[in-house]
Design an enzyme around this catalytic site. Structure first.
Site, PDB file in Angstrom:
ATOM      1  N   LYS A 164      15.376  -0.104   5.225  1.00 26.25           N
ATOM      2  CA  LYS A 164      14.975   0.467   3.929  1.00 26.25           C
ATOM      3  C   LYS A 164      15.263   1.978   3.883  1.00 26.25           C
ATOM      4  O   LYS A 164      15.845   2.489   2.929  1.00 26.25           O
ATOM      5  CB  LYS A 164      13.483   0.177   3.719  1.00 26.25           C
ATOM      6  CG  LYS A 164      12.777   0.998   2.681  1.00 26.25           C
ATOM      7  CD  LYS A 164      12.910   0.434   1.306  1.00 26.25           C
ATOM      8  CE  LYS A 164      12.299   1.388   0.289  1.00 26.25           C
ATOM      9  NZ  LYS A 164      12.499   0.979  -1.070  1.00 26.25           N
ATOM     10  N   THR A 181       6.333   0.555   1.967  1.00 25.06           N
ATOM     11  CA  THR A 181       7.342   1.367   2.657  1.00 25.06           C
ATOM     12  C   THR A 181       6.591   2.366   3.535  1.00 25.06           C
ATOM     13  O   THR A 181       5.875   3.226   3.008  1.00 25.06           O
ATOM     14  CB  THR A 181       8.218   2.142   1.654  1.00 25.06           C
ATOM     15  OG1 THR A 181       8.845   1.206   0.793  1.00 25.06           O
ATOM     16  CG2 THR A 181       9.277   2.958   2.372  1.00 25.06           C
ATOM     17  N   LEU A 215       0.828  -1.203   0.000  1.00 24.51           N
ATOM     18  CA  LEU A 215       0.000   0.000   0.000  1.00 24.51           C
ATOM     19  C   LEU A 215       0.868   1.262   0.000  1.00 24.51           C
ATOM     20  O   LEU A 215       2.053   1.208   0.306  1.00 24.51           O
ATOM     21  CB  LEU A 215      -0.910  -0.044   1.233  1.00 24.51           C
ATOM     22  CG  LEU A 215      -1.918  -1.219   1.210  1.00 24.51           C
ATOM     23  CD1 LEU A 215      -2.456  -1.515   2.601  1.00 24.51           C
ATOM     24  CD2 LEU A 215      -3.055  -0.907   0.237  1.00 24.51           C
ATOM     25  N   PRO A 216       0.260   2.426  -0.316  1.00 22.34           N
ATOM     26  CA  PRO A 216       1.072   3.634  -0.472  1.00 22.34           C
ATOM     27  C   PRO A 216       1.794   4.118   0.796  1.00 22.34           C
ATOM     28  O   PRO A 216       2.966   4.466   0.727  1.00 22.34           O
ATOM     29  CB  PRO A 216       0.057   4.690  -0.932  1.00 22.34           C
ATOM     30  CG  PRO A 216      -1.086   3.924  -1.517  1.00 22.34           C
ATOM     31  CD  PRO A 216      -1.136   2.632  -0.761  1.00 22.34           C
ATOM     32  N   LYS A 251       9.722  10.652  -0.781  1.00 24.72           N
ATOM     33  CA  LYS A 251       8.922  10.004   0.272  1.00 24.72           C
ATOM     34  C   LYS A 251       9.857   9.290   1.259  1.00 24.72           C
ATOM     35  O   LYS A 251       9.735   9.441   2.472  1.00 24.72           O
ATOM     36  CB  LYS A 251       7.959   8.992  -0.363  1.00 24.72           C
ATOM     37  CG  LYS A 251       7.260   8.113   0.661  1.00 24.72           C
ATOM     38  CD  LYS A 251       6.520   6.924   0.060  1.00 24.72           C
ATOM     39  CE  LYS A 251       6.146   5.944   1.164  1.00 24.72           C
ATOM     40  NZ  LYS A 251       5.430   4.767   0.693  1.00 24.72           N
TER      41      LYS A 251
HETATM   42  P1  NAD Z   1       0.775   2.458  -6.198  1.00 29.26           P
HETATM   43  O1  NAD Z   1       0.156   3.751  -5.809  1.00 29.26           O
HETATM   44  O2  NAD Z   1       1.001   2.154  -7.640  1.00 29.26           O
HETATM   45  O3  NAD Z   1      -0.095   1.242  -5.583  1.00 29.26           O
HETATM   46  C1  NAD Z   1      -0.756   1.281  -4.364  1.00 29.26           C
HETATM   47  C2  NAD Z   1      -2.105   0.589  -4.560  1.00 29.26           C
HETATM   48  O4  NAD Z   1      -2.772   0.510  -3.303  1.00 29.26           O
HETATM   49  C3  NAD Z   1      -3.034   1.350  -5.508  1.00 29.26           C
HETATM   50  O5  NAD Z   1      -3.433   0.496  -6.573  1.00 29.26           O
HETATM   51  C4  NAD Z   1      -4.215   1.758  -4.632  1.00 29.26           C
HETATM   52  O6  NAD Z   1      -5.453   1.739  -5.304  1.00 29.26           O
HETATM   53  C5  NAD Z   1      -4.155   0.682  -3.547  1.00 29.26           C
HETATM   54  N1  NAD Z   1      -4.837   1.054  -2.312  1.00 29.26           N
HETATM   55  C6  NAD Z   1      -4.738   2.204  -1.600  1.00 29.26           C
HETATM   56  N2  NAD Z   1      -5.519   2.140  -0.505  1.00 29.26           N
HETATM   57  C7  NAD Z   1      -6.126   0.918  -0.529  1.00 29.26           C
HETATM   58  C8  NAD Z   1      -7.056   0.266   0.314  1.00 29.26           C
HETATM   59  N3  NAD Z   1      -7.527   0.854   1.403  1.00 29.26           N
HETATM   60  N4  NAD Z   1      -7.487  -0.973  -0.023  1.00 29.26           N
HETATM   61  C9  NAD Z   1      -7.009  -1.577  -1.146  1.00 29.26           C
HETATM   62  N5  NAD Z   1      -6.130  -1.010  -1.996  1.00 29.26           N
HETATM   63  C10 NAD Z   1      -5.698   0.230  -1.691  1.00 29.26           C
HETATM   64  O7  NAD Z   1       2.153   2.367  -5.391  1.00 29.26           O
HETATM   65  P2  NAD Z   1       3.403   1.408  -5.709  1.00 29.26           P
HETATM   66  O8  NAD Z   1       4.364   2.114  -6.583  1.00 29.26           O
HETATM   67  O9  NAD Z   1       2.904   0.056  -6.070  1.00 29.26           O
HETATM   68  O10 NAD Z   1       4.076   1.380  -4.269  1.00 29.26           O
HETATM   69  C11 NAD Z   1       3.552   0.604  -3.201  1.00 29.26           C
HETATM   70  C12 NAD Z   1       4.508   0.685  -2.023  1.00 29.26           C
HETATM   71  O11 NAD Z   1       5.785   0.188  -2.425  1.00 29.26           O
HETATM   72  C13 NAD Z   1       4.739   2.097  -1.510  1.00 29.26           C
HETATM   73  O12 NAD Z   1       4.789   2.050  -0.115  1.00 29.26           O
HETATM   74  C14 NAD Z   1       6.069   2.487  -2.133  1.00 29.26           C
HETATM   75  O13 NAD Z   1       6.764   3.442  -1.376  1.00 29.26           O
HETATM   76  C15 NAD Z   1       6.785   1.163  -2.150  1.00 29.26           C
HETATM   77  N6  NAD Z   1       7.833   1.036  -3.180  1.00 29.26           N
HETATM   78  C16 NAD Z   1       7.613   1.433  -4.456  1.00 29.26           C
HETATM   79  C17 NAD Z   1       8.608   1.281  -5.425  1.00 29.26           C
HETATM   80  C18 NAD Z   1       8.381   1.708  -6.855  1.00 29.26           C
HETATM   81  O14 NAD Z   1       9.354   1.732  -7.624  1.00 29.26           O
HETATM   82  N7  NAD Z   1       7.167   2.008  -7.269  1.00 29.26           N
HETATM   83  C19 NAD Z   1       9.847   0.735  -5.063  1.00 29.26           C
HETATM   84  C20 NAD Z   1      10.045   0.297  -3.749  1.00 29.26           C
HETATM   85  C21 NAD Z   1       9.027   0.452  -2.813  1.00 29.26           C
END
Ligand code: NAD
Length: 304
Positions: free
Chosen positions: A169, A94, A65-66, A244
């Site tokens: 991390k 994260t 999740l975000p 972030k």
């Molecule tokens: P994203 O925004 O693409 O995905 C998050 C998903 O969570 C979305 O599809 C959203 O609809 C869903 N969501 C939000 N609230 C919800 C709820 N209550 N119930 C169900 N679904 C819900 O983000 P991401 O890029 O996939 O990143 C996810 C996590 O991974 C973050 O914490 C980010 O910091 C971490 N991260 C991302 C990357 C990257 O390169 N994108 C790399 C390492 C870590």
């Protein structure tokens, strides 16, 4: 094979859930986004009506999740009391260390075993199953989470007790943010001093200035291996995500009274770059701000 609930099917979670389904697990997936749900279905996951439905009878619950508030909301409203207490709870998002520890304490109080397991690696690694997981939690929690994480990653490391995965991390990414900026500065200065940038790369990548930011993720187009710099800084690890993580690191530093001047400076510089329109670009694009007169070196300078 296990019944796995997967909540949060965005850029990262979508590929991770698909890999668990590919490994033969029965994955029940939920996301607030219809587009994400449809994509997960196409990748072999079963669609759940809501998060509470996804976790019914689950052997494992994985969330991606975000931010901290989403993790707290989902676990309090849909996981605790609804998933069987025998399910291992794995949060891969994260989030801040404090929230990770609070949610894990609540999980234990409700009879569960939970780990925080944030990842290093971007969307391509999530899709390719080559993420690195840093895991915080009890030895038993780590042992139970590992088989699932192994199917989504290339390395799974036990960092310590609850919250230690998040701590590792953000310390890693604070170091990455600072070394990337330092690397950009060095290239910008080298150029102004009349050095050939490929030559500077050849020297510094084998000398004491070497770092991952230089040799694996060089911010200069046409120098070093293929990186987002060669795609006009598209794709890769977005500045907004680096920012972030730097904010989480500074928050954590404040909470334990740690002196992190370089991390603080990196946060300030990335904030400025994001405000100037760089949020969606790869984080190495900060070289554009560090040297406004930046111009890519001539073609033919590439080293493969
Ligand atoms: P994203 O925004 O693409 O995905 C998050 C998903 O969570 C979305 O599809 C959203 O609809 C869903 N969501 C939000 N609230 C919800 C709820 N209550 N119930 C169900 N679904 C819900 O983000 P991401 O890029 O996939 O990143 C996810 C996590 O991974 C973050 O914490 C980010 O910091 C971490 N991260 C991302 C990357 C990257 O390169 N994108 C790399 C390492 C870590």
């Amino acid at each position: 094979m296990a019944r796995v609930a997967f909540i949060g099917l965005g850029n990262m979670g979508g590929g991770m859930a698909a890999n668990l389904a590919k490994a033969g697990h029965e994955v029940r997936a939920f996301d607030l986004s219809e587009v994400a749900l449809a994509k997960a279905e196409g990748n072999g996951c079963a669609r759940a009506a809501d998060a509470g439905a996804a976790v019914q009878n689950a052997d494992a619950v994985v969330t991606m999740l975000p931010a901290g508030k989403h993790v707290t909301d989902v676990f309090r409203s849909s996981v605790f009391g609804q998933a069987p207490t025998g399910a291992i709870l794995i949060d891969c998002s994260t989030i801040d260390v404090e929230t990770a520890r609070i949610v894990e304490q609540e999980a234990v109080a409700a009879g569960y075993t939970m780990v925080d397991a944030p990842v290093s690696g971007g969307i391509a690694a999530a899709e390719g199953g080559t993420l690195t997981f840093m895991v915080g939690g009890s030895p038993e929690g780590f042992e139970r989470a590992q088989p699932f994480l192994d199917q989504m990653g290339k390395a799974v490391i036990h960092a310590g007790e609850a919250g230690a995965g998040q701590a590792a991390k953000i310390c890693n990414n604070m170091l990455l943010g600072a070394t990337m900026i330092a690397t950009c500065e060095a290239f910008a200065l080298a150029q102004k001093l009349g050095l050939d940038l490929q030559t500077f790369y050849d020297i510094s990548s084998k000398a004491s200035g070497q770092s991952w930011s230089m040799t694996s993720y060089c911010p200069v187009p046409g120098v070093g291996p293929q990186t987002p710099a060669d795609r006009d800084y598209q794709g890769g690890f977005a500045t907004a995500l680096m920012l972030k993580d730097l904010r989480l690191a500074m928050e954590a530093a404040k909470s334990v009274d740690a002196y992190t001047p370089m991390g603080g400076e990196a946060e300030e510089l990335y904030t400025r770059f994001a405000d100037r329109g760089g949020a969606g670009l790869d984080f190495s694009a900060i070289i554009k701000m560090i040297d406004d007169s930046w111009s890519p070196p001539a073609e033919g300078n590439r080293q493969s």
